[in-house]
Design an enzyme around this catalytic site. Sequence first.
Site, PDB file in Angstrom:
ATOM      1  N   ASP A 146       5.724  11.163  22.321  1.00 15.59           N
ATOM      2  CA  ASP A 146       5.162  12.261  21.527  1.00 15.59           C
ATOM      3  C   ASP A 146       5.013  11.877  20.058  1.00 15.59           C
ATOM      4  O   ASP A 146       4.363  12.587  19.287  1.00 15.59           O
ATOM      5  CB  ASP A 146       6.101  13.473  21.570  1.00 15.59           C
ATOM      6  N   LYS A 152      -0.017  16.686  33.188  1.00 11.76           N
ATOM      7  CA  LYS A 152       0.418  15.377  32.661  1.00 11.76           C
ATOM      8  C   LYS A 152       0.864  14.486  33.813  1.00 11.76           C
ATOM      9  O   LYS A 152       0.506  13.306  33.881  1.00 11.76           O
ATOM     10  CB  LYS A 152       1.565  15.561  31.648  1.00 11.76           C
ATOM     11  N   GLN A 186       9.005  18.778  26.744  1.00  9.21           N
ATOM     12  CA  GLN A 186       7.892  19.721  26.591  1.00  9.21           C
ATOM     13  C   GLN A 186       8.276  20.863  25.641  1.00  9.21           C
ATOM     14  O   GLN A 186       9.377  21.403  25.714  1.00  9.21           O
ATOM     15  CB  GLN A 186       7.501  20.274  27.978  1.00  9.21           C
TER      16      GLN A 186
HETATM   17  N1  GUN Z   1       3.469  21.435  24.152  1.00 13.22           N
HETATM   18  C1  GUN Z   1       2.127  21.531  23.976  1.00 13.22           C
HETATM   19  N2  GUN Z   1       1.615  20.304  23.670  1.00 13.22           N
HETATM   20  C2  GUN Z   1       2.660  19.432  23.667  1.00 13.22           C
HETATM   21  C3  GUN Z   1       2.765  18.026  23.428  1.00 13.22           C
HETATM   22  O1  GUN Z   1       1.790  17.306  23.132  1.00 13.22           O
HETATM   23  N3  GUN Z   1       4.020  17.506  23.510  1.00 13.22           N
HETATM   24  C4  GUN Z   1       5.110  18.261  23.806  1.00 13.22           C
HETATM   25  N4  GUN Z   1       6.298  17.665  23.863  1.00 13.22           N
HETATM   26  N5  GUN Z   1       5.041  19.567  24.036  1.00 13.22           N
HETATM   27  C5  GUN Z   1       3.815  20.144  23.970  1.00 13.22           C
END
Ligand code: GUN
Length: 286
Positions: free
Chosen positions: A120, A53, A97
Amino acid sequence: MNLLLEAKSLLSERKNFLSSKVIDFKKNFNRSPKLVVVLVGSDPASVIYTSKKGAEAQAIGLEHETIQFEASTPPEVVREKILELNANPNVDGILIQRPLPTTYDLKEIIYWVDPSKDVDCFHPENVGKLYLGLEGLKPCTPFGVMELLKFYKISLEKKLACVIGRSDIVGKPMSALLLQANATVIQAHSKTKNLNELTKQSDILIVAAGKPGLIDHSYVKPGCIIVDVGIHRNSKNKVVGDVDFDSVQKEVQAITPVPGGVGPMTISVLIENTIKAAITRSTNKF
Ligand code: GUN
């Protein structure tokens, strides 16, 4: 199979569009949109995802920071940090996350990030907007799936779509977006009886069950379209999805690859949300 629904071609288009938005934002506001990723613990998959990311954010010209806490950090300490980020006008997007240590209560955490920085789309205010079809930040994975289907001109109107999985992060918002696109939606999950009777009638399968190889040819209607949201490593260390690709590929009209399908779209939508949050908080336009 007629069509492999790869993200690659769409991503280069999106990259150009998003980079130009960042350049405009910099010209107008003399800074870059900033994404902060908060990681609690060191789950190996999360460490890889968060670094991806960050790398993508930087490639598109965003500022980016990852803040990592030890898994033993009390929730109050992380919450204090989030409140500080909420108050910082130079931070546009905040992502906590998942998965989080079990000492963290997900029903509480969804309130921590300010809704205007909630890239998110987990905050109840943003979830409510999504269900009502109101303008706002988009849930990254489901919206990435919709963009991929749109790019490949797969129409959803009047189609029977079966979503397998009912997580707050993928399954539930996925069903809401499909419904808004005029599909008829079956929401299946781990307690659904006779799953293959439902999937065999469906024109579109969105598989987000978190079970490697769950869907094989005995679950699919010939000519259907499959979107595989799963991502796992099998015993041979190969990255695989929730769908047994080799078993279904002769039956389907189109299918997303794993890797190279839904995963990169999720990151691209996260970047879009961060830019959108920055612009919306500064001007109310995107
Ligand atoms: N863990 C796996 N995918 C995601 C996501 O899209 N957002 C978050 N916050 N955690 C994740």
